[in-house]
Design a protein around this motif. Structure first.
Motif, mmCIF file in Angstrom:
data_model
loop_
_atom_site.group_PDB
_atom_site.id
_atom_site.type_symbol
_atom_site.label_atom_id
_atom_site.label_comp_id
_atom_site.label_asym_id
_atom_site.label_seq_id
_atom_site.Cartn_x
_atom_site.Cartn_y
_atom_site.Cartn_z
ATOM 1 N N PHE A 153 0.841 -1.208 0.000
ATOM 2 C CA PHE A 153 0.000 0.000 0.000
ATOM 3 C C PHE A 153 0.871 1.251 0.000
ATOM 4 N N TYR A 154 1.855 1.292 0.898
ATOM 5 C CA TYR A 154 2.656 2.513 1.004
ATOM 6 C C TYR A 154 3.652 2.637 -0.144
ATOM 7 N N ARG A 155 4.081 1.503 -0.709
ATOM 8 C CA ARG A 155 4.975 1.620 -1.867
ATOM 9 C C ARG A 155 4.208 2.152 -3.063
ATOM 10 N N ALA A 156 2.906 1.828 -3.123
ATOM 11 C CA ALA A 156 2.077 2.432 -4.174
ATOM 12 C C ALA A 156 1.884 3.921 -3.893
ATOM 13 N N ALA A 157 1.721 4.239 -2.610
ATOM 14 C CA ALA A 157 1.452 5.636 -2.227
ATOM 15 C C ALA A 157 2.610 6.566 -2.577
ATOM 16 N N VAL A 179 -0.097 12.751 -3.022
ATOM 17 C CA VAL A 179 -0.315 13.230 -1.651
ATOM 18 C C VAL A 179 0.975 13.885 -1.173
ATOM 19 N N ASP A 180 0.835 14.920 -0.335
ATOM 20 C CA ASP A 180 2.000 15.673 0.130
ATOM 21 C C ASP A 180 2.517 15.147 1.465
ATOM 22 N N ILE A 181 1.584 14.620 2.274
ATOM 23 C CA ILE A 181 1.907 14.215 3.637
ATOM 24 C C ILE A 181 1.416 12.785 3.842
ATOM 25 N N VAL A 182 2.198 11.978 4.531
ATOM 26 C CA VAL A 182 1.758 10.617 4.857
ATOM 27 C C VAL A 182 1.939 10.391 6.362
ATOM 28 N N TYR A 183 0.845 10.017 7.024
ATOM 29 C CA TYR A 183 0.896 9.657 8.445
ATOM 30 C C TYR A 183 1.083 8.151 8.544
ATOM 31 N N ASP A 190 11.298 6.556 5.693
ATOM 32 C CA ASP A 190 12.456 7.058 4.949
ATOM 33 C C ASP A 190 12.233 6.940 3.444
ATOM 34 N N GLU A 191 11.624 5.829 3.023
ATOM 35 C CA GLU A 191 11.344 5.667 1.585
ATOM 36 C C GLU A 191 10.397 6.755 1.091
ATOM 37 N N LEU A 192 9.370 7.027 1.882
ATOM 38 C CA LEU A 192 8.397 8.048 1.485
ATOM 39 C C LEU A 192 9.023 9.437 1.510
ATOM 40 N N ALA A 193 9.887 9.670 2.493
ATOM 41 C CA ALA A 193 10.539 10.974 2.595
ATOM 42 C C ALA A 193 11.467 11.224 1.401
ATOM 43 N N ALA A 226 -6.075 4.763 -4.589
ATOM 44 C CA ALA A 226 -5.379 5.579 -5.590
ATOM 45 C C ALA A 226 -6.371 6.477 -6.331
ATOM 46 N N GLU A 227 -7.547 5.916 -6.676
ATOM 47 C CA GLU A 227 -8.554 6.719 -7.385
ATOM 48 C C GLU A 227 -9.119 7.818 -6.484
ATOM 49 N N VAL A 228 -9.275 7.484 -5.204
ATOM 50 C CA VAL A 228 -9.790 8.488 -4.264
ATOM 51 C C VAL A 228 -8.823 9.671 -4.186
ATOM 52 N N VAL A 229 -7.537 9.351 -4.020
ATOM 53 C CA VAL A 229 -6.533 10.415 -3.954
ATOM 54 C C VAL A 229 -6.563 11.233 -5.244
#
Lengths: 299, 334
Positions: free
Chosen positions: A20-24, A29-33, A55-58, A249-252
């Motif tokens: 999920f997060y690797r897709a994200a 999106v600018d921010i991920v919690y 770290d990957e998302l950052a 993904a479609e929602v975002v």
């Protein structure tokens, strides 16, 4: 306005979370919690795993925030909070005043939706403690938001829960385990069987709530896509989209399009949401209510 | 203070007198508006009633605690600060507050006024309590009904703030102060309006399967011909989950700590609280009398303490669903 992916509230298998997060990484999106907000017993991912993801998302340009547990009970919960606060790399979202106590005066933090920020005095207290962003409690209306915006301390960003099943309550009791006839201490992580929560219907067959372990959520999916122009006009800085199992993904993408165009049509999410739409809280009514468009009569 | 304080509900002047006359060490009450979490029609105190109640209690050596435990919003902020000022002027013994902002106002404006953190403040750990202690000098915390007995013991050991726990009354299943179920259904919640499952939203009707009760259109329960029809508190309704109909969240039941009273005393709890400002003076009298006797017996001989049959029977008669539980204090409940 920026878009934030809220913390994952459900218990998904480890690989599903990682996928999920690797897709994200590729989503607009600018921010991920990140992190576990609901139940400390869920440990498919440890703090080190969350930090690796962070770290990957950052690196991919996302701002990462680590969300803290909403209900602290055991001594181990307090140790977990301390490790989160001491992570040394990413800011923390405080979802309990114990987290504010640990973070206050030490590092900038996000005042999460469970702190009950209902007035400017509380907001200014949090600003003094070092909060740089706050999340509007889900039950508050656009009128209250406007009044709070007028009293907002300098430098404080405002975030609003704009999409997802609403987090409505926490309990000591695990309702998923109760439904399955299991004691909480031997729950078998049965909440993992319900990637969007376990539906509870009223006796006339209407979807009402979903159980997500010790958390109770709305069966309906909050959808403020039709209010994006209003949210922007109110000076909201961030919209929170709460993860669901499918079509995220479609929602975002739909929210991104609405933000870029300055206007959103809730119908863009038709067929993509876990529950029927709701937006009643935003308009000052019952949270379950639904209005089809900005200011139009209820559907 | 000698021993554990017994704190009893006063939704009206007669209830206040019933509590004081039957041995309450302190009573708690609220003003007649949305500033407290039992904002029910016909309940609570105006200025004159509060003054009279305080006089009655103080003359008999009982304290009066004033609950201002809802969360004020900017549009009506001044109503809450005025209530704080009025309470100080009336000479209450403590304020019970939930909102951090209002707590700050009270601590700054009335530095001599004793502050208690309400159960609606959702503080479940020594750190959360320490925040309010260091910021506002709170002297007591009322713990949410979510901790096991062992966890309560640890909180008591880790804080120098007095700890108050619920001893008897309706059982809140959710973390107090963090439950929006009522506003999700009706638009009004304990936090915003001081109301859970408000009476104005209740609708009764006769259906094919029995008496149906709805809250703002949501079917909460259906009662058969021989079933007692209770008030539709929405977490105690019957819902269908995976094809099975039942009390998905909790049965109608009351909390009672009678069985573990010696343990609570031994761990150093400072006060025990009776829920029920919405209940009758007769209820308040009955429950206060039983808990007074139980506390006195427990203080006199903790090792030999056992709940007397007549106490259990008396409490059972007034309990919701005529049954009781230790709730989260007992791990199996969770």
């Amino acid at each position: 306005m920026k878009l934030a992916l809220g913390p994952l509230l459900y218990f998904w298998p480890r690989q599903r979370v990682l996928d999920f997060y690797r897709a994200a990484v590729g989503w607009p999106v600018d921010i991920v919690y990140l992190g576990e907000v609901v139940c400390a017993k869920r440990r498919a991912l440890r703090l080190d795993d969350w930090l690796t993801l962070a770290d990957e998302l950052a690196v991919a340009g996302k701002q990462v925030v680590l969300s803290s547990l909403a209900l602290l009970e055991a001594e181990s919960d307090q140790r977990g909070l301390q490790r989160l606060v001491d992570n040394g790399r990413h800011p923390v979202e405080a979802n309990d005043w114990a987290a504010v106590y640990r973070l206050g005066g030490r590092s900038p933090f996000v005042a999460g939706p469970h702190l009950n920020v209902y007035n400017g005095e509380t907001l200014s207290l949090l600003a003094e403690q070092g909060a740089t962003r706050w999340v509007l409690p889900v039950e508050l209306s656009r009128e209250t938001l406007a009044a709070l915006q007028a009293e907002r301390p300098a430098g404080m960003q405002t975030e609003v829960f704009a999409f997802g099943r609403l987090p409505l309550a926490f309990s000591a009791r695990c309702f998923t385990a109760r439904v399955r006839g299991l004691p909480k201490d031997a729950c078998g992580f049965c909440c993992g069987d319900y990637p969007d929560g376990l539906l509870a219907e009223s006796q006339d067959g209407a979807p009402f709530l979903v159980f997500n372990g010790i958390q109770t959520q709305s069966a309906s999916t909050c959808n403020l896509l039709g209010a994006v122009s209003e949210l922007a006009a109110a000076g909201v800085d961030v919209l929170r989209l709460s993860p669901q199992a499918e079509h995220m993904a479609e929602v975002v993408a739909a929210f991104r399009t609405a933000l870029d165009g300055g206007h959103g049509e809730p119908a863009a999410l038709a067929g993509l949401t876990a529950g029927a739409p709701s937006n009643g809280y935003w308009y000052g009514g019952a949270g379950k209510a639904w209005r089809a468009g900005d200011g139009r009569a209820p559907a | 203070m000698n021993g554990v304080e017994l704190v009893c509900p006063a939704g009206s002047l007669p209830a206040l007198r019933a509590a004081v006359d039957n041995g309450a060490d302190a009573v708690y009450l609220g003003f007649r508006d949305g500033t407290n979490a039992r904002n029910f029609p016909g309940l609570n105190f105006d200025q004159r009633g509060a003054r009279e109640g305080i006089r009655y209690a103080h003359e008999r050596g009982a304290k009066v605690l004033l609950a201002l435990n809802t969360y004020p919003q900017p549009q009506t902020w001044s109503r809450w600060t005025r209530a704080v000022d009025q309470a100080a002027e009336l000479g209450v013994d403590a304020l019970i507050l939930a909102d951090a902002g209002l707590m700050r106002y009270a601590a700054r404006t009335h530095p001599g006024l004793r502050l208690h953190l309400s159960v609606q403040g959702s503080a479940t750990s020594a750190e959360a309590i320490a925040f309010y202690r260091e910021q506002f000098g709170i002297q007591r915390v009322v713990l949410p009904r979510v901790l096991s007995a062992q966890q309560v013991r640890r909180v008591v050991a880790q804080t120098d703030v007095e700890v108050e726990v619920f001893a008897f009354g309706s059982l809140c299943v959710m973390v107090e102060g963090r439950c929006y179920l009522s506003s999700y259904v009706t638009g009004e919640s304990p936090n915003t309006c001081g109301a859970c499952s408000p009476a104005r939203a209740v609708q009764w009707s006769e259906g094919a399967a029995g008496r149906e009760v709805r809250l703002n259109g949501v079917l909460i329960d259906v009662f058969g011909a021989h079933e007692p029809a209770g008030y539709p508190v929405l977490c105690k309704g019957r819902f269908r989950v995976e094809g099975r109909l039942g009390y998905a969240m909790e049965e109608p039941t009351s909390l009672s700590v009678l069985d573990i009273l010696p343990e609570l005393l031994e761990m150093g709890v400072s006060a025990i609280k009776v829920e029920g400002r919405q209940r009758s003076p007769a209820y308040v009298a009955q429950v206060t009398r039983v808990l007074r006797q139980a506390l006195d017996a427990c203080h006199a001989d903790p090792a030999g303490f056992a709940p007397r049959e007549e106490w259990v029977a008396a409490l059972q008669r007034v309990a919701e669903g005529h049954t009781h539980t230790l709730g989260a204090l007992e791990r199996q409940w969770q």
